[in-house]
Write an enzyme that holds these catalytic residues in place. Structure first.
Site, PDB file in Angstrom:
ATOM      1  N   LYS A  37      -3.076   5.470  10.903  1.00 33.31           N
ATOM      2  CA  LYS A  37      -2.670   4.705   9.723  1.00 33.31           C
ATOM      3  C   LYS A  37      -2.338   5.651   8.574  1.00 33.31           C
ATOM      4  O   LYS A  37      -3.058   6.632   8.338  1.00 33.31           O
ATOM      5  CB  LYS A  37      -3.813   3.763   9.328  1.00 33.31           C
ATOM      6  CG  LYS A  37      -3.530   2.852   8.134  1.00 33.31           C
ATOM      7  CD  LYS A  37      -4.724   1.930   7.905  1.00 33.31           C
ATOM      8  CE  LYS A  37      -4.490   0.924   6.806  1.00 33.31           C
ATOM      9  NZ  LYS A  37      -5.637  -0.013   6.648  1.00 33.31           N
ATOM     10  N   SER A 114      -4.275  -4.488   6.907  1.00 29.14           N
ATOM     11  CA  SER A 114      -3.265  -3.531   6.503  1.00 29.14           C
ATOM     12  C   SER A 114      -3.060  -2.427   7.546  1.00 29.14           C
ATOM     13  O   SER A 114      -2.218  -1.552   7.368  1.00 29.14           O
ATOM     14  CB  SER A 114      -3.697  -2.879   5.172  1.00 29.14           C
ATOM     15  OG  SER A 114      -4.948  -2.196   5.337  1.00 29.14           O
ATOM     16  N   SER A 138      -9.098  -5.378   7.789  1.00 24.42           N
ATOM     17  CA  SER A 138      -7.860  -4.770   8.258  1.00 24.42           C
ATOM     18  C   SER A 138      -7.927  -4.092   9.622  1.00 24.42           C
ATOM     19  O   SER A 138      -6.915  -3.574  10.098  1.00 24.42           O
ATOM     20  CB  SER A 138      -7.335  -3.787   7.208  1.00 24.42           C
ATOM     21  OG  SER A 138      -6.975  -4.481   6.033  1.00 24.42           O
TER      22      SER A 138
END
Length: 390
Positions: A37, A114, A138
């Site tokens: 990420k 996210s 997330s």
């Protein structure tokens, strides 16, 4: 409603770029591709945090997040940094600047954020390990929407160094895989070897009755009960309205977010998607009294739940159901987000580990259930899940 283009989960500026790292010290994760990420710093590669203004106002990192290094040291191979919602302040998985990674299972639905890019990379068989963060859900939410196993560890169990923070009191480093065995391998690499005994199972029956996939959940629980895997007679009633889980979490998280990013936002006036911009605007209105009241409510809820979960595991829905459709209107998405946070805030407010199991679907759209245990019971939850899934 602004247009979000569907695309690859990888961040174009960093996909395929070489990343120098010393040779692995073990082969525990050999053959497993790692998608990271784009909140985690990797030496020499840019960190955008999902926003071009952030990229333009920050130098390239000179250090690598220790969790990334640990995975590479164990033999994982880095394949790219992945798209994240702007500064990780969303659960949708959309990014107005870099695109919306396409959900490989249900392209007409949101990928979940996210950590959307990491989830989509794993679900689409572009990586075995999706490294992400979980503040408000997330890891758990995109795991549910993309049919993955996902673990939000005990808060602080994995160091959160060299990364872009959102709300440090709630930020956790988590990960997603397609199989439970892969998830266990990653967990053993990153987590301390603690296994408190979980002797009792508590079913959040009232919460199950409120979700879209209640029938599928109840059928799965009955199957496990008939197999003698655990007792489903004991329940724990958690009323999110009474405990104000969602509202309490939003206030505490929001206050920390403004404390973390407020000065940067005021100085640089970044271009945010409308929904994210409105949330940032709201965070600066949170008063000290609001925070004090929320902390008091958190303390009461945490003390109560700690007592209930002593030596026990809680079974509950991860999300209210399937991922929302891409065509859902903004006001509907905002309402859905509030429902979602009422569920995800349970573990978040109490710093508890939560493990998502992709055991349900509705018309081909994934959903599932979660196991929550006491702090430090991460590996025990995985051991229980291993027994359930065999």
């Amino acid at each position: 409603m602004k247009h979000f283009t569907a695309q690859s989960p990888f961040l174009t500026p960093t996909k395929g770029k070489a990343f120098a790292h010393k040779a692995p010290t073990s082969d525990a994760l050999s053959g497993m591709r790692l998608a990271v990420k784009d909140l985690f710093h990797m030496k020499g590669l840019p960190t955008t945090a999902g926003n071009p203004t952030w990229l333009a106002t920050h130098n390239h990192p000179t250090e690598t997040a220790s969790c990334v290094s640990a995975l590479l040291d164990a033999g994982a191979s880095f394949v790219g940094k992945t798209i994240t919602d702007e500064l990780a302040y969303s659960l949708n998985g959309q990014n107005i600047h870099y695109g919306t990674p396409e959900n490989p299972i249900t392209p007409e639905r949101l990928p979940g954020g996210s950590s959307s890019g990491s989830a989509v990379a794993v679900s689409g068989n572009l990586a075995e390990i999706g490294l992400g963060t979980d503040t408000g859900g997330s890891i758990r939410v995109p795991s549910s929407y993309n049919g993955l196993f996902g673990l939000r560890p005990t808060h602080g169990a994995i160091a959160a160094d060299n990364m872009v923070a959102l709300a440090p009191s709630f930020d956790t480093v988590g990960f997603m895989t397609r199989s439970l065995d892969e998830l266990i391998k990653v967990a053993k690499t990153l987590l301390p070897n603690q296994q408190p005994k979980l002797a009792k199972t508590l079913i959040a029956k009232a919460l199950i009755q409120q979700v879209e996939h209640k029938d599928a959940l109840l059928k799965q629980l009955d199957t496990w009960a008939n197999q003698g895997k655990f007792n489903i007679d004991e329940s724990l009633e958690i009323d999110p309205v009474y405990w104000q889980t969602g509202a309490t979490f939003r206030t505490l998280q929001g206050a920390e977010i403004w404390q973390t990013h407020g000065a940067w936002i005021a100085q640089n006036d970044p271009d945010f998607a409308p929904d994210i911009a409105s949330r940032f605007e709201w965070t600066k209105t949170i008063s000290a009294d609001d925070v004090s009241d929320a902390k008091a409510q958190q303390a009461k809820f945490r003390a109560w739940l700690d007592e209930q979960l002593e030596g026990a595991v809680l079974v509950l829905p991860t999300t209210p159901g399937r991922s929302p459709l891409l065509t859902m209107q903004d006001n509907e998405l905002a309402e859905y987000r509030n429902q979602l946070l009422e569920l995800t805030a349970i573990a978040g407010l109490c710093s508890l580990p939560q493990l998502h199991l992709p055991v349900c679907s509705i018309d081909g759209a994934p959903c599932g259930l979660s196991l929550i245990g006491p702090r430090g019971s991460d590996l025990s939850l995985l051991a229980l899940a291993k027994d359930l899934m065999e």
